[in-house]
Design a protein around this motif. Structure first.
Motif, PDB file in Angstrom:
ATOM      1  N   GLY A  42       0.813  -1.207   0.000  1.00 36.63           N
ATOM      2  CA  GLY A  42       0.000   0.000   0.000  1.00 36.63           C
ATOM      3  C   GLY A  42       0.844   1.253   0.000  1.00 36.63           C
ATOM      4  N   TYR A  43       0.199   2.377  -0.294  1.00 36.78           N
ATOM      5  CA  TYR A  43       0.887   3.658  -0.320  1.00 36.78           C
ATOM      6  C   TYR A  43       1.224   4.097   1.093  1.00 36.78           C
ATOM      7  CZ  TYR A  43       2.161   8.395  -1.399  1.00 36.78           C
ATOM      8  OH  TYR A  43       2.855   9.562  -1.521  1.00 36.78           O
ATOM      9  N   SER A  44       2.392   4.657   1.280  1.00 35.17           N
ATOM     10  CA  SER A  44       2.810   5.134   2.584  1.00 35.17           C
ATOM     11  C   SER A  44       3.341   6.558   2.457  1.00 35.17           C
ATOM     12  CB  SER A  44       3.906   4.226   3.148  1.00 35.17           C
ATOM     13  OG  SER A  44       4.402   4.767   4.344  1.00 35.17           O
ATOM     14  N   TYR A  45       2.914   7.419   3.362  1.00 35.55           N
ATOM     15  CA  TYR A  45       3.449   8.778   3.396  1.00 35.55           C
ATOM     16  C   TYR A  45       4.783   8.820   4.136  1.00 35.55           C
ATOM     17  CZ  TYR A  45      -0.966  10.591   1.618  1.00 35.55           C
ATOM     18  OH  TYR A  45      -2.056  10.864   0.833  1.00 35.55           O
ATOM     19  N   GLY A  46       5.024   7.823   4.986  1.00 39.84           N
ATOM     20  CA  GLY A  46       6.265   7.783   5.738  1.00 39.84           C
ATOM     21  C   GLY A  46       6.192   8.507   7.072  1.00 39.84           C
ATOM     22  N   PHE A  47       4.984   8.936   7.451  1.00 37.63           N
ATOM     23  CA  PHE A  47       4.788   9.588   8.755  1.00 37.63           C
ATOM     24  C   PHE A  47       3.328   9.413   9.164  1.00 37.63           C
ATOM     25  CE2 PHE A  47       4.419  12.732   5.366  1.00 37.63           C
ATOM     26  CZ  PHE A  47       3.194  13.305   5.607  1.00 37.63           C
ATOM     27  N   ASP A  48       3.072   9.488  10.456  1.00 37.72           N
ATOM     28  CA  ASP A  48       1.704   9.388  10.964  1.00 37.72           C
ATOM     29  C   ASP A  48       0.953  10.670  10.602  1.00 37.72           C
ATOM     30  OD1 ASP A  48       2.589   7.006  11.996  1.00 37.72           O
ATOM     31  OD2 ASP A  48       2.747   7.745  14.057  1.00 37.72           O
ATOM     32  N   TYR A  49      -0.357  10.549  10.438  1.00 40.69           N
ATOM     33  CA  TYR A  49      -1.146  11.705  10.028  1.00 40.69           C
ATOM     34  C   TYR A  49      -2.588  11.567  10.503  1.00 40.69           C
ATOM     35  CZ  TYR A  49      -2.426   8.504   6.235  1.00 40.69           C
ATOM     36  OH  TYR A  49      -2.860   7.424   5.509  1.00 40.69           O
ATOM     37  N   VAL A  50      -3.322  12.658  10.366  1.00 41.71           N
ATOM     38  CA  VAL A  50      -4.726  12.724  10.769  1.00 41.71           C
ATOM     39  C   VAL A  50      -5.558  13.029   9.529  1.00 41.71           C
ATOM     40  CG1 VAL A  50      -6.403  14.009  12.162  1.00 41.71           C
ATOM     41  CG2 VAL A  50      -4.151  13.464  13.113  1.00 41.71           C
ATOM     42  N   VAL A  51      -6.735  12.388   9.437  1.00 39.42           N
ATOM     43  CA  VAL A  51      -7.654  12.633   8.324  1.00 39.42           C
ATOM     44  C   VAL A  51      -8.986  13.117   8.879  1.00 39.42           C
ATOM     45  CG1 VAL A  51      -8.846  11.635   6.333  1.00 39.42           C
ATOM     46  CG2 VAL A  51      -6.577  10.793   6.970  1.00 39.42           C
ATOM     47  N   SER A  52      -9.511  14.195   8.295  1.00 41.35           N
ATOM     48  CA  SER A  52     -10.855  14.659   8.632  1.00 41.35           C
ATOM     49  C   SER A  52     -11.768  14.317   7.457  1.00 41.35           C
ATOM     50  CB  SER A  52     -10.851  16.164   8.898  1.00 41.35           C
ATOM     51  OG  SER A  52     -10.378  16.866   7.761  1.00 41.35           O
ATOM     52  N   TYR A  53     -13.044  14.064   7.770  1.00 40.25           N
ATOM     53  CA  TYR A  53     -13.999  13.591   6.767  1.00 40.25           C
ATOM     54  C   TYR A  53     -15.254  14.462   6.729  1.00 40.25           C
ATOM     55  CZ  TYR A  53     -11.320   9.244   7.067  1.00 40.25           C
ATOM     56  OH  TYR A  53     -10.323   8.310   7.054  1.00 40.25           O
TER      57      TYR A  53
END
Length: 116
Positions: free
Chosen positions: A74-85
């Protein structure tokens, strides 16, 4: 950053306001670009912005690479992140979703406007 911690982080970083502003920016670009009449196909010739519900529904924390020793397809940004919906709801029918991605510092770095 767990349950209340994530909520407090989102409030402190003004995630709801930023996400809604991002939605409207994308939506207005979508209207102007109007890919071969797609806007009219989805929203009709009688589009009424008053019938469009724009409310942030949820916020999620993504731990991007749980086990850094494993190679994932899968695709990885390489850092933890937050998603709003924001569910895209028109005339009380969900027709898509808008997502905005944030670094843990609260900076938006990507967004997605997807119609079903």
């Amino acid at each position: 950053m767990m349950d209340q911690g994530l909520r407090q982080w989102a409030v402190k970083k003004d995630i709801e306001k930023t996400t809604i502003a991002g939605f409207w920016f994308c939506f207005n670009n979508y209207i102007q670009e109007d890919n071969q009449g797609e806007f009219r196909q989805v929203f009709g010739d009688d589009f009424d912005a008053e019938l469009l519900t724009v409310e942030m529904k949820s916020v999620a924390l993504f731990i991007d690479t749980w086990d850094e020793t494993k190679v994932s397809e899968g695709y990885s940004y390489g850092f933890d992140y937050v998603v709003s919906y924001i569910p895209i709801v028109y005339k009380n029918k969900k027709i898509g979703i808008y997502k905005m991605l944030y670094t843990l510092e609260g900076q938006s770095f990507d967004d997605f406007f997807v119609l079903d």
